[in-house]
Motif scaffolding. Structure first.
Motif, short mmCIF file in Angstrom:
data_model
loop_
_atom_site.label_atom_id
_atom_site.label_comp_id
_atom_site.label_asym_id
_atom_site.label_seq_id
_atom_site.Cartn_x
_atom_site.Cartn_y
_atom_site.Cartn_z
N SER A 29 -7.77 26.92 18.91
CA SER A 29 -8.48 26.42 20.09
C SER A 29 -7.82 26.93 21.36
CB SER A 29 -8.51 24.89 20.09
OG SER A 29 -9.10 24.41 21.28
N ASP A 30 -8.68 27.35 22.32
CA ASP A 30 -8.17 27.72 23.64
C ASP A 30 -8.00 26.49 24.52
OD1 ASP A 30 -8.02 30.46 23.18
OD2 ASP A 30 -10.14 30.75 23.64
N SER A 31 -8.49 25.34 24.06
CA SER A 31 -8.38 24.10 24.83
C SER A 31 -7.76 23.01 23.97
CB SER A 31 -9.76 23.65 25.32
OG SER A 31 -9.65 22.37 25.93
N PRO A 32 -6.43 22.93 23.97
CA PRO A 32 -5.75 21.91 23.17
C PRO A 32 -6.21 20.48 23.51
CG PRO A 32 -4.18 23.55 23.89
CD PRO A 32 -5.46 23.85 24.61
N ALA A 33 -6.56 20.23 24.78
CA ALA A 33 -6.99 18.88 25.16
C ALA A 33 -8.32 18.52 24.49
CB ALA A 33 -7.11 18.77 26.68
N ASN A 62 5.01 24.79 27.34
CA ASN A 62 3.59 24.44 27.33
C ASN A 62 3.33 23.07 27.97
OD1 ASN A 62 2.01 26.64 25.78
ND2 ASN A 62 3.84 26.31 24.52
N GLY A 63 4.08 22.77 29.01
CA GLY A 63 3.97 21.47 29.66
C GLY A 63 2.58 21.17 30.18
N ALA A 64 1.92 22.17 30.74
CA ALA A 64 0.57 21.95 31.30
C ALA A 64 -0.40 21.53 30.21
CB ALA A 64 0.09 23.20 32.01
N ALA A 65 -0.31 22.18 29.04
CA ALA A 65 -1.20 21.84 27.93
C ALA A 65 -0.93 20.42 27.43
CB ALA A 65 -1.03 22.84 26.79
N VAL A 66 0.35 20.05 27.36
CA VAL A 66 0.71 18.69 26.91
C VAL A 66 0.18 17.66 27.91
CG1 VAL A 66 2.59 17.09 26.40
CG2 VAL A 66 2.75 19.48 25.66
N GLU A 67 0.36 17.92 29.19
CA GLU A 67 -0.13 16.98 30.20
C GLU A 67 -1.65 16.85 30.14
OE1 GLU A 67 1.57 17.29 34.18
OE2 GLU A 67 3.35 18.25 33.31
N ALA A 68 -2.35 17.93 29.87
CA ALA A 68 -3.81 17.89 29.75
C ALA A 68 -4.23 17.02 28.56
CB ALA A 68 -4.37 19.30 29.60
N ILE A 69 -3.48 17.12 27.46
CA ILE A 69 -3.75 16.29 26.28
C ILE A 69 -3.52 14.81 26.61
CG2 ILE A 69 -2.89 15.69 23.97
CD1 ILE A 69 -2.38 18.75 23.58
N LEU A 70 -2.41 14.52 27.28
CA LEU A 70 -2.10 13.13 27.64
C LEU A 70 -3.16 12.55 28.58
CD1 LEU A 70 1.78 13.32 28.18
CD2 LEU A 70 0.56 12.44 26.19
N ALA A 71 -3.69 13.41 29.46
CA ALA A 71 -4.71 12.95 30.41
C ALA A 71 -6.05 12.71 29.72
CB ALA A 71 -4.88 13.97 31.53
N ALA A 72 -6.32 13.48 28.67
CA ALA A 72 -7.64 13.42 28.02
C ALA A 72 -7.74 12.33 26.96
CB ALA A 72 -7.95 14.78 27.38
N THR A 73 -6.60 11.87 26.46
CA THR A 73 -6.61 10.94 25.32
C THR A 73 -5.90 9.64 25.65
OG1 THR A 73 -4.56 11.92 24.46
CG2 THR A 73 -6.64 12.84 23.63
#
Length: 238
Positions: A29-33, A62-73
């Motif tokens: 996936s190009d969008s982990p979130a 990959n901090g930005a991707a982790v933060e996006a996941i935390l924001a989405a879930t």
């Protein structure tokens, strides 16, 4: 037993490696979130995140991707890879991470694990990655002479929330987990043990559950490939 869907992050994408080899990455996936949200919608209780680049770099990449996941879930997430000092641990917990996983540093600086577990009760896990019973560090690139059980036992009194035990030879290979070694570790320590590496079917999950001592299992490739249906697996493990 809790099933933890895995999102392994490399260059901002969700990938799976074969036996920990960064050159053998399959992008899922190009969008982990978006992927994390799909796992949440399927009913997962936790997410397991790994910053693969961070594990090699020794700092979050990959901090930005982790933060996006935390924001989405809104399900709790645990993260490993490149977390090697108190500042990084504190920053991630402040950003909403439910649990940090300390791997390399557990071998190289066990006092940091103890300090972090005291400072953030219930929020620190130890990641033990092994090849043939011996611990590997730095994104599995370096092997040590430390035995898995010895390392795990050394944290018995530290207040560690969980041990995530990965058999590197099984990881991403879809050959089934090392149930025997994982069960032996779970019986040797009081700390809850989560199985990782090679979990590739519902049969594997049920076999891990039926040991009666393994508290969780992590699966990645099998969920992406459709070998495990997440909703069915969660229902079966209830």
């Amino acid at each position: 037993m809790i099933l933890y869907p895995a999102i392994d992050l490399k260059d901002g994408q969700a990938v799976r490696l074969l036996r920990g080899d960064m050159d053998k990455a399959t992008v899922f996936s190009d969008s982990p979130a978006t992927q994390a949200l799909a796992f949440q919608d399927a009913g997962c209780e936790w997410l397991h995140l790994v910053d693969l680049n961070g594990a090699f770099a020794g700092e979050p990449v990959n901090g930005a991707a982790v933060e996006a996941i935390l924001a989405a879930t809104n399900v709790p997430a645990q993260l490993g890879g490149g977390i090697r000092d108190m500042q990084t641990i504190a920053t991630w917990i402040e950003k909403g991470l439910a649990r940090v996983i300390l791997g390399t540093v557990a071998v190289e600086n066990p006092d940091l694990v103890r300090e972090a577990a005291r400072e953030f009760p219930g929020k620190v896990a130890v990641g033990i990655d092994a090849r043939n019973g011996k611990v590997a560090t730095k994104g599995w690139a370096e092997e040590t002479d430390v035995m898995v059980t010895d390392l795990a036992k050394s944290f018995e009194d530290a207040g560690v929330a969980a041990i995530i035990y990965t058999d590197i030879n099984r990881d991403g290979a879809m050959q089934g987990p090392n149930i025997e070694a994982t069960e032996a570790l779970a019986r040797a320590v009081q700390i809850p043990v989560i199985a990782s590496g090679g979990v590739s079917s519902l049969t594997d999950l049920i076999a891990l559950r039926d040991t009666g001592v393994i508290s969780g299992a992590i699966s990645g490739r099998a969920l992406y490939d459709g070998a495990i249906n997440l909703e069915e697996a969660i229902a079966a493990l209830k």
